[in-house]
Write a protein that holds these residues in place. Sequence first.
Motif, mmCIF file in Angstrom:
data_model
loop_
_atom_site.group_PDB
_atom_site.id
_atom_site.type_symbol
_atom_site.label_atom_id
_atom_site.label_comp_id
_atom_site.label_asym_id
_atom_site.label_seq_id
_atom_site.Cartn_x
_atom_site.Cartn_y
_atom_site.Cartn_z
ATOM 1 N N PRO A 49 -43.261 -22.184 48.026
ATOM 2 C CA PRO A 49 -41.625 -22.245 47.138
ATOM 3 C C PRO A 49 -41.496 -21.589 45.905
ATOM 4 O O PRO A 49 -41.935 -21.698 45.037
ATOM 5 N N LEU B 5 -36.815 -16.678 42.837
ATOM 6 C CA LEU B 5 -36.805 -15.122 42.589
ATOM 7 C C LEU B 5 -35.234 -14.725 43.379
ATOM 8 O O LEU B 5 -34.939 -14.973 43.938
ATOM 9 N N THR B 6 -34.870 -13.529 41.592
ATOM 10 C CA THR B 6 -33.280 -13.177 41.968
ATOM 11 C C THR B 6 -33.792 -12.040 42.990
ATOM 12 O O THR B 6 -34.439 -11.275 42.926
ATOM 13 N N TRP B 7 -32.236 -11.882 43.944
ATOM 14 C CA TRP B 7 -32.419 -11.698 45.027
ATOM 15 C C TRP B 7 -32.847 -9.925 44.700
ATOM 16 O O TRP B 7 -33.959 -9.100 45.522
ATOM 17 N N GLY B 8 -32.163 -9.154 43.272
ATOM 18 C CA GLY B 8 -33.409 -7.689 43.190
ATOM 19 C C GLY B 8 -34.428 -7.922 43.322
ATOM 20 O O GLY B 8 -35.135 -7.007 42.752
ATOM 21 N N GLU B 9 -35.315 -9.027 43.034
ATOM 22 C CA GLU B 9 -36.750 -8.677 42.849
ATOM 23 C C GLU B 9 -37.357 -9.193 43.687
ATOM 24 O O GLU B 9 -38.943 -8.869 43.812
ATOM 25 N N TYR C 214 -37.667 -7.267 46.986
ATOM 26 C CA TYR C 214 -38.621 -6.108 47.314
ATOM 27 C C TYR C 214 -39.562 -5.632 47.099
ATOM 28 O O TYR C 214 -40.176 -5.547 46.875
ATOM 29 N N SER D 153 -41.327 -7.439 44.614
ATOM 30 C CA SER D 153 -42.074 -9.064 44.562
ATOM 31 C C SER D 153 -43.567 -8.816 45.662
ATOM 32 O O SER D 153 -44.547 -9.085 45.820
ATOM 33 N N VAL E 256 -46.334 -10.388 44.121
ATOM 34 C CA VAL E 256 -46.118 -11.510 43.651
ATOM 35 C C VAL E 256 -45.901 -12.965 44.869
ATOM 36 O O VAL E 256 -46.547 -13.658 43.998
#
Lengths: 178, 309, 438
Positions: free
Chosen positions: B163, B166-170, B172, B174, B179
Amino acid sequence: MTTLLRSYCLAIEFFVRIIGRSVAWFVPILSLVVAFEVFARYVLNSPTIWAYDLSLFLFAYIAALGGAYAQQKNAHINVDIFYLKVSERTRRFFNMLTYLLAMYFMFVLIKVGLDQLEQTIKFNYRRQSEWAPPMHHFWVMIITAGGLMMLQLSAQWVSDCYGLITGNDLISQPESDE
Amino acid sequence: AEHNWRFANLYSRGTAFGEVYQSLADNIEKMSDGRISVQMMYAGEGVSTNGIFGAVKSGLITMGAPFQPMHAGEMPAGIIEVGLPGGTDNPAELMDLFYEKGWQAILEEAYAEHGLVWLEPYIQPPVYILTKEPVNSVEDFQGLKIRAPGAYGKFLRNLGASPVNLTWGEIYTSLSTGVIDGSIGSNLIDHRDGNHVEVAKYMYRMPLAGAQVLPVIVNQSAWNKLPDDLKEIVRGATAIHAQEQLTKSRLWEAQAIADMEEKGMKWSPEPSEADKAAWKAAGANLWDEYAKEGPFSARMIDVLKKDAM
Amino acid sequence: MGIELLTAVLLCCILFAFALGAPVGLALGGIAMAVGYLTWGEGIFNLIPSTIDSTYFSFILLAIPLYIYMGQLLTRSGIGDAMFNASQMLIGRIRGSLAVSVIGVCSMLGAMVGIIGAGIMTSGSIALKPMLERGYDRRLALGVIMAGGGLGILIPPSVPMIMFASSTQNSVGRMFIAALIPALISVVSLALYVIISCKLKPSLAPMDTGAEAQMSPRKKFLTMRDGMFSVLLIVAVLGSIISGIATPTESGAIGVVGALILAVVFKRFKVEMFKSAGFETAVLISVAMWIIFGATLFSNYHLMMGIQGMVASLTQDLGLPPIGVIIMMQLIMLLLGFIIDEFIIVLMCAPLFTPIAVSLGYDPIWFGILMILNIEIAVQTPPYGFALFYLKGIAPPGVTMGEIYKSVIPFICIKLAVLILCMMLPDLVLWLPNKLMG
Ligand code: NA
Ligand code: NA
């Protein structure tokens, strides 16, 4: 009286500077933590559970605790268009007004921080992540950051007030930088 | 109005789900003949979605629809309420758990401890995993980097995945650069809204949590100011809302799937019986871990265990 | 108090506090908590925890410390200077060429960072000193940093674009591709502006004043070598994003490690340099974050009081022709830039405006790119603009806010021209995504 005020200001400046410079050492640590997470995920194929929260905590510590030191170095941004045009006495007067507003903000921040700390301890608040590190130290840090900023502002307020009344600088030379 | 309320929900202005909360707010106003006025606060408009629990607790916001996994650090029992991985998606069974088998009483107590009134919960579509490569069997999760915060992360680790936080904004970017190999969203519709299908095509068929049960909470002191008839009206409106969420979210989920399929989404193959068993076991493994997180969590897990016997 | 009156009161308070020279972040927070106390009561103080959560715990903002630190390490080790010295050895005979290479570096940084603060403060860390040392006109130098650093949200990846796409359910990939031509136009017109204005007024950009002018051949070789490696470092950081090793935020840390390794390998590492880079970074982070915290608290309060309702009602029932509505929306967003930051403008205006634009027959992607171009301008327009504050934070002591305001004017005009161009010729935005994605 002058000596007393001067020692008050110098003591605060000293204290704020020590803390401000200490947290600066978190900057390389922060970079290493983030770089390590990339390494752990990409090379070792096992992302850590702690790097995400730890890097945010480090970031917050640097940002919040460094605020008072930035204030001491006059690094905080102001719109100085009108400010630079007025006499030094007027400027001192302006400072006294705006620092009061800023100190009020810090007072509110500390008050809220104490409330939050109490809640955090009572319910053992943590971060919502899998690692779930505790939050109490964070609120202690915010209270400290607000307190340091308040002290620093108060020292500058005293110094400006002294200057406004006597026409002399309370502290002859601002402390040299590095 | 006699009572001026602010109601913070999880969704941005203009989203379909946001409209359902708006209709709850409108219903409260209408059913109370305007004695309660409700101002809707969409995500990020003053209070971030992470801050809804705290804002209702402190009274800044009167009423809130929080997403409990975001508040796992504040109220661990909320994670169990939402639904642990491997749980059922049958609304009737879920409601049975709440109203017949004892979760309701436990949760009312748990929320009351924080100065919150727990109203009728509502059901939202389950959490799904979207991956870049098809997942042919549970073994394929081995070593897969999947964005899955908190509780869901633990579950995926039980399956052998890695797991990632990651933050939501990253998500897409990633997914597109690799990533991560996959991501969960707070539900299927989240994946559609985030356009994740453009960069990761495969939806795994088994939901991570059967269905998500989310609460509507009200600040205790604001609640206490309501006369009994208004309390009943708010409860009534919340029950209607729960019904609306159930019907609409199914419809929207189907619509989101259609939208995503049009953009090229594919399903991973149907999981085998062995996969299903492994999935369920990975979830049940977590029960004891969750029970440790607090007295209310322990009591809720007890109910689950009794039910499973 | 109605929201219109409250907005006016808040605006007056801001202007008054700014005129008195108050520290921006502290003043904004103080005003929000003071006006909030008077209009709402003590309960408004509870806005602080949720604001702290969305600022101090924002992983997106983590790009700010990481990229600034990379920039500071590059500058203070001299590697960053070597990059510009080397560029001057190659193209130094063209007047203004240093500013042009700064724009080039800014575009590369723009391709790494997705938020404005990281773009401007990193570009400023690396590129401001070389320009000032060579006697470049201060306003020109500041303006170039501001305009170049702002490209961070226009060149993909871009956080505001992701936010726009998700809140209006449009394709992020399409947004990213659609931004490429407007970004290219911006970069080219910035470079042209620099070259032309230097041609017309040679004193803006003196030549042969850099360190490379008196260098021995051996020194020149070393400068070329170091300069090449620092360009390679930037390429490597970019590569780490594209190849999926790191997210745009994390890649800053890769840049830091790379800069440290370069400094050690080229014997430029000194403990003193390491220490001062850390100190300077810490101060810059504090400055940026106290502004972000205070300003977010301010706009959160304003949102709680219902400014979004006011904005929504402004766009309705004006009886304007379709293009008039679009222009009106652009004006509103530019005005919002006076009091609100880039993320909140998108968060608030994307869902309010986009459905209207679509119902008038416009393409949502086109509208989204206009919005990005617009907020890039909005955060740079005086008196209140995040980009202006970041630039002041990174500028050397003695640069006044007045100078900063003046320095950005020509660049704002250029960006405004790009915005208007894209508004009038939607194909500039839509042609490439339609071509590539059908
Ligand atoms: Na970018
Ligand atoms: Na502005």
